[in-house]
Structures are given as C-alpha cells and as structure tokens.
Motif scaffolding. Structure first.
Motif, mmCIF file in Angstrom:
data_model
loop_
_atom_site.group_PDB
_atom_site.id
_atom_site.type_symbol
_atom_site.label_atom_id
_atom_site.label_comp_id
_atom_site.label_asym_id
_atom_site.label_seq_id
_atom_site.Cartn_x
_atom_site.Cartn_y
_atom_site.Cartn_z
ATOM 1 N N HIS A 282 55.071 -42.960 43.312
ATOM 2 C CA HIS A 282 53.613 -42.685 42.589
ATOM 3 C C HIS A 282 53.890 -42.604 41.111
ATOM 4 O O HIS A 282 54.857 -42.093 40.641
ATOM 5 C CB HIS A 282 53.390 -41.225 43.190
ATOM 6 C CG HIS A 282 52.039 -40.708 42.599
ATOM 7 N ND1 HIS A 282 51.899 -39.802 41.698
ATOM 8 C CD2 HIS A 282 50.735 -41.058 43.016
ATOM 9 C CE1 HIS A 282 50.812 -39.739 41.146
ATOM 10 N NE2 HIS A 282 50.030 -40.421 42.281
ATOM 11 N N GLU B 95 42.919 -32.623 29.090
ATOM 12 C CA GLU B 95 43.310 -33.980 29.472
ATOM 13 C C GLU B 95 41.881 -34.988 29.178
ATOM 14 O O GLU B 95 40.938 -34.585 29.398
ATOM 15 C CB GLU B 95 43.341 -34.016 30.922
ATOM 16 C CG GLU B 95 43.335 -35.316 31.646
ATOM 17 C CD GLU B 95 43.778 -35.230 33.275
ATOM 18 O OE1 GLU B 95 44.691 -35.057 33.714
ATOM 19 O OE2 GLU B 95 42.609 -35.426 33.853
ATOM 20 N N SER C 189 43.060 -39.537 33.118
ATOM 21 C CA SER C 189 44.366 -39.564 33.818
ATOM 22 C C SER C 189 44.202 -40.838 34.726
ATOM 23 O O SER C 189 43.267 -41.290 35.079
ATOM 24 C CB SER C 189 44.266 -38.354 34.694
ATOM 25 O OG SER C 189 45.313 -38.361 35.744
ATOM 26 N N VAL C 190 45.325 -41.649 34.872
ATOM 27 C CA VAL C 190 45.522 -42.711 35.624
ATOM 28 C C VAL C 190 46.535 -42.499 36.788
ATOM 29 O O VAL C 190 47.492 -42.058 36.322
ATOM 30 C CB VAL C 190 45.605 -44.041 35.101
ATOM 31 C CG1 VAL C 190 45.831 -45.155 35.813
ATOM 32 C CG2 VAL C 190 44.615 -44.390 34.083
ATOM 33 N N SER C 191 46.292 -42.695 38.063
ATOM 34 C CA SER C 191 47.444 -42.565 39.013
ATOM 35 C C SER C 191 47.554 -43.828 40.070
ATOM 36 O O SER C 191 46.215 -44.483 40.270
ATOM 37 C CB SER C 191 46.903 -41.363 39.720
ATOM 38 O OG SER C 191 47.858 -40.764 40.833
ATOM 39 N N SER D 114 51.757 -41.524 37.652
ATOM 40 C CA SER D 114 50.642 -40.911 36.743
ATOM 41 C C SER D 114 50.757 -40.981 35.396
ATOM 42 O O SER D 114 51.779 -40.803 35.041
ATOM 43 C CB SER D 114 50.430 -39.381 37.539
ATOM 44 O OG SER D 114 51.529 -38.730 36.966
ATOM 45 N N ILE D 115 49.807 -41.396 34.843
ATOM 46 C CA ILE D 115 49.662 -41.129 33.329
ATOM 47 C C ILE D 115 48.488 -40.378 32.780
ATOM 48 O O ILE D 115 47.355 -40.685 33.399
ATOM 49 C CB ILE D 115 49.275 -42.519 32.873
ATOM 50 C CG1 ILE D 115 50.545 -43.579 33.174
ATOM 51 C CG2 ILE D 115 49.638 -42.768 31.227
ATOM 52 C CD1 ILE D 115 50.287 -45.326 33.032
ATOM 53 N N GLN D 116 48.875 -39.591 32.024
ATOM 54 C CA GLN D 116 47.904 -38.701 31.547
ATOM 55 C C GLN D 116 47.730 -38.760 29.985
ATOM 56 O O GLN D 116 48.961 -38.720 29.395
ATOM 57 C CB GLN D 116 48.184 -36.972 31.868
ATOM 58 C CG GLN D 116 47.952 -36.756 33.135
ATOM 59 C CD GLN D 116 48.370 -35.109 33.277
ATOM 60 O OE1 GLN D 116 49.410 -34.921 32.919
ATOM 61 N NE2 GLN D 116 47.604 -34.382 33.873
ATOM 62 N N LYS E 85 54.702 -39.909 34.546
ATOM 63 C CA LYS E 85 55.416 -39.093 35.612
ATOM 64 C C LYS E 85 55.848 -40.336 36.367
ATOM 65 O O LYS E 85 54.621 -40.898 37.143
ATOM 66 C CB LYS E 85 54.913 -38.031 35.898
ATOM 67 C CG LYS E 85 55.695 -37.253 37.094
ATOM 68 C CD LYS E 85 54.861 -35.998 37.523
ATOM 69 C CE LYS E 85 55.603 -35.290 38.571
ATOM 70 N NZ LYS E 85 55.319 -33.950 39.018
#
Length: 172
Positions: free
Chosen positions: A105, A132, A135-137, A107-109, A92
């Motif tokens: 921003h 999940e 998660s990386v943001s 984000s990767i889940q 996202k």
C-alpha cells in the motif's frame, strides 16, 4: 484446487489494481477557484519530503529513486526543498512478500502548516498544525518487487501536483 483458487484471486486482484492508474491522481479540482489560487501560492513554497518505509521481504529497494521521483518534477518548475519548511510531502509505503508476490500500500499526503483563525486574535503563539491538502492512496502488487508500482503512483501524484502548480504560471 485451493492453489488454483489462490492463483485466480491473484490474477483478478492484479487486473483490478493495474487497470486503475487514476488512483494516483490528486484531485485539486475539488477546491473552488479562489481556494485553488490561494493553494497555488502556498504550495510554491519549499518542501520537505518525509518517507516511511514499512516494507519487508525485500519488496521495495528504490527508496532513493522514489525520493528523486518526487523532487525532480517539482524542481523543474522552480520549487525548492528544505528541512525547515511549511510544506511536506509524506510518502508511506507498506508491504510484504507472500510466497513469491509482493503486496503493498502506498499513501502520499501533501501537508501544509495551518494556523487556526482564533490564534490570530490571541497573544499566545499558535500551535504548529499540519493540514492535509491532498491525499492519494493506492494498493500495489508485483511478482518481483514493488519498485515500478510505487514509481507509477509517484509519477501520477507528481504529474497532478506540477500540472496544478503550473497553472499559476499560465494564468498570470
């Protein structure tokens, strides 16, 4: 003076954002060794990549390149991609242009289907739940567009995931 203060804030924010490349690293070491082995087995199954683009102002144009940046390293270690699968990589990206600068921003889940333990003992079909795994943001900022910054985050995530999954091959 107000313009100078804004520029100084942008410079400080840029320095902070660009000096933290570790923001894109997924922390698979948070799992204990038995969980890691189980995860490696589960995460070697096919993936679906889901993209959500909420970027305006022509700040992100390399969506197909981003998808390829997620697929390529996983394909190289033998992971396939499919629409109907239990593993998902959800990317996202949000962002907008303010004056001439793009702020955003990423984000990767990494999600996998999860079945509640109680469903094993039930005659009813278990609901499909996504759990999940990682998660990386990261915040991203660029004068021109967010393409390079998003690819930097994706590369860090892909490196972490492929390194984690490659341990399976080396451990056997």
């Amino acid at each position: 003076k107000a313009g100078g203060a804004k520029m100084m804030c942008r410079l400080i924010l840029s320095f902070i954002l660009l000096s933290y490349p570790v923001l894109a690293q997924a922390e698979f070491n948070r799992y204990d060794p038995l969980e890691q082995q189980f995860l490696r087995e589960e995460l070697m199954l096919p993936y679906a990549i889901l993209l959500t683009d909420e970027v305006t102002g022509n700040c992100w144009t390399n969506i197909d390149v981003s998808r390829a940046a997620l697929r390529r390293p996983l394909s190289e270690i033998g992971i396939e991609f499919a629409r109907a699968t239990g593993n998902y990589i959800v990317l996202k990206v949000e962002g907008q242009r303010h004056n001439s600068t793009c702020f955003g921003h990423v984000s990767i889940q990494l999600l996998t289907d999860a079945t509640p333990n109680a469903a094993k003992w039930s005659s009813m079909k278990a609901p499909i739940l996504k759990s999940e795994v990682i998660s990386v943001s990261a915040l991203v900022l660029s004068v021109d567009n967010l393409n390079d910054e998003i690819l930097r985050v994706l590369k860090g995530f892909s490196n972490s995931l492929t390194q984690f999954l490659s341990k399976r091959v080396n451990d056997d």
